[in-house]
Motif scaffolding. Structure first.
Motif, short mmCIF file in Angstrom:
data_model
loop_
_atom_site.label_atom_id
_atom_site.label_comp_id
_atom_site.label_asym_id
_atom_site.label_seq_id
_atom_site.Cartn_x
_atom_site.Cartn_y
_atom_site.Cartn_z
N GLU A 1 0.83 -1.21 0.00
CA GLU A 1 0.00 0.00 0.00
C GLU A 1 0.87 1.26 0.00
O GLU A 1 0.62 2.19 -0.78
N ALA A 2 1.84 1.28 0.88
CA ALA A 2 2.69 2.46 0.97
C ALA A 2 3.54 2.63 -0.28
O ALA A 2 3.69 3.74 -0.80
N ARG A 3 4.09 1.54 -0.76
CA ARG A 3 4.93 1.62 -1.97
C ARG A 3 4.13 2.17 -3.14
O ARG A 3 4.60 3.01 -3.91
N SER A 4 2.89 1.70 -3.29
CA SER A 4 2.04 2.16 -4.39
C SER A 4 1.73 3.65 -4.25
O SER A 4 1.83 4.42 -5.21
N ALA A 5 1.35 4.08 -3.04
CA ALA A 5 0.99 5.48 -2.81
C ALA A 5 2.20 6.40 -3.00
O ALA A 5 2.09 7.44 -3.64
N LEU A 6 3.32 6.00 -2.46
CA LEU A 6 4.52 6.83 -2.55
C LEU A 6 5.09 6.87 -3.96
O LEU A 6 5.54 7.92 -4.43
N ASP A 7 5.05 5.73 -4.65
CA ASP A 7 5.53 5.70 -6.04
C ASP A 7 4.66 6.61 -6.91
O ASP A 7 5.16 7.28 -7.83
N SER A 8 3.36 6.63 -6.61
CA SER A 8 2.45 7.48 -7.38
C SER A 8 2.79 8.95 -7.18
O SER A 8 2.77 9.74 -8.14
N LEU A 9 3.12 9.32 -5.96
CA LEU A 9 3.49 10.70 -5.70
C LEU A 9 4.80 11.08 -6.36
O LEU A 9 4.98 12.23 -6.79
N MET A 10 5.72 10.12 -6.44
CA MET A 10 7.03 10.40 -6.97
C MET A 10 7.09 10.33 -8.49
O MET A 10 8.06 10.77 -9.11
N ALA A 11 6.05 9.77 -9.11
CA ALA A 11 6.06 9.58 -10.56
C ALA A 11 6.07 10.93 -11.28
O ALA A 11 5.41 11.87 -10.84
N PRO A 12 6.82 11.04 -12.39
CA PRO A 12 6.85 12.30 -13.16
C PRO A 12 5.44 12.65 -13.67
O PRO A 12 4.65 11.78 -14.00
N ARG A 13 5.16 13.95 -13.71
CA ARG A 13 3.86 14.40 -14.18
C ARG A 13 4.04 15.25 -15.43
O ARG A 13 4.99 15.96 -15.55
#
Length: 249
Positions: free
Chosen positions: A237-249
């Motif tokens: 859960e945390a990995r998914s949420a944090l990776d989403s925040l860190m992903a380039p936009r």
């Protein structure tokens, strides 16, 4: 990291200012280490009678710098963020927070340990731990319900709702709200100067007595939260949420 935290001592008042405006004062491991050193030094410095912590007139802190945080995630309770928490707990001199703008994550949980909290009306306090697949830290699961009641604490910790500065005062999380950051900082300095004129041994003893009744329970809560926080960082859960925040936009 010394250039990211400004230290100013004047007539007994030590002001620590986070100075990383391009990153909304997000905290790195190095900044935690430097803050810890500064607080430990303040504790043992007879010339320091009261400490103000602030992010300046625009932003308190956006919380952890996620890139830095995830490069070397905490794996034990002696990580820099936890050592900083310990230094805050050990400080028996008054600690005043002057908060303008965003106060996210530890930017809000830190306030639970301050002796006075001054905010701007438009300050934005938020603890989005659940939103990130994590859990509360810095004793928030113990202190927050005591301060605002279970129902309000649940809205802040389970739903991740935020508060304005005005709401924080109404809920008892802050003492006073001001229109502008400069006013907030000036009021914090005035409050600090007032306490420098009081008998200092009495001030320190009184703070120790205020904190003593639940010190053991608070240390236990912080350790329990910290262990679970470290565990949650490894969760899907945390990995998914944090990776989403860190992903380039």
């Amino acid at each position: 990291m010394t250039h990211l935290i400004k230290r100013h001592l004047c007539e007994g008042v030590l002001t620590l200012t986070l100075e990383r405006p391009d990153k909304l004062n997000a905290l790195t491991h190095g900044m935690y280490e430097h803050l810890t050193d500064l607080l430990r030094a303040a504790q043992n410095d007879d010339d320091t009678q009261v400490v103000i912590i602030t992010g300046g007139e625009r932003c308190f802190t956006a919380g952890n710098d996620l890139k830095d945080f995830l490069q070397v995630p905490p794996s034990a309770l002696d990580a820099p963020a936890f050592r900083f928490m310990g230094a805050v707990l050990d400080l028996d001199k008054p600690l005043i927070a002057a908060v303008a703008g965003a106060a996210v994550g530890i930017g809000t949980t830190l306030l639970l340990h301050c002796d006075q909290v001054l905010v701007t009306r438009d300050a934005k306090l938020r603890m989005p731990f659940v939103n990130l697949g994590l859990c509360p830290e810095f004793g928030a699961s113990l202190l927050l319900p005591q301060l605002v009641g279970h129902a309000r604490a649940a809205r802040l910790l389970l739903w991740g709702d935020g508060l304005s500065g005005e709401q924080a005062v109404a809920w008892g999380l802050a003492n006073e709200a001001f229109d502008e950051g400069a006013q907030c900082l000036a009021a914090a300095r005035q409050l600090a100067e007032r306490i420098t004129r009081l008998p200092q041994a009495s001030v320190r003893l009184s703070k120790q007595l205020l904190k003593a009744p639940q010190r053991a329970a608070l240390e236990e809560a912080i350790a329990r939260e910290g262990a679970l926080f470290i565990e949650r960082l490894r969760s899907d859960e945390a990995r998914s949420a944090l990776d989403s925040l860190m992903a380039p936009r």
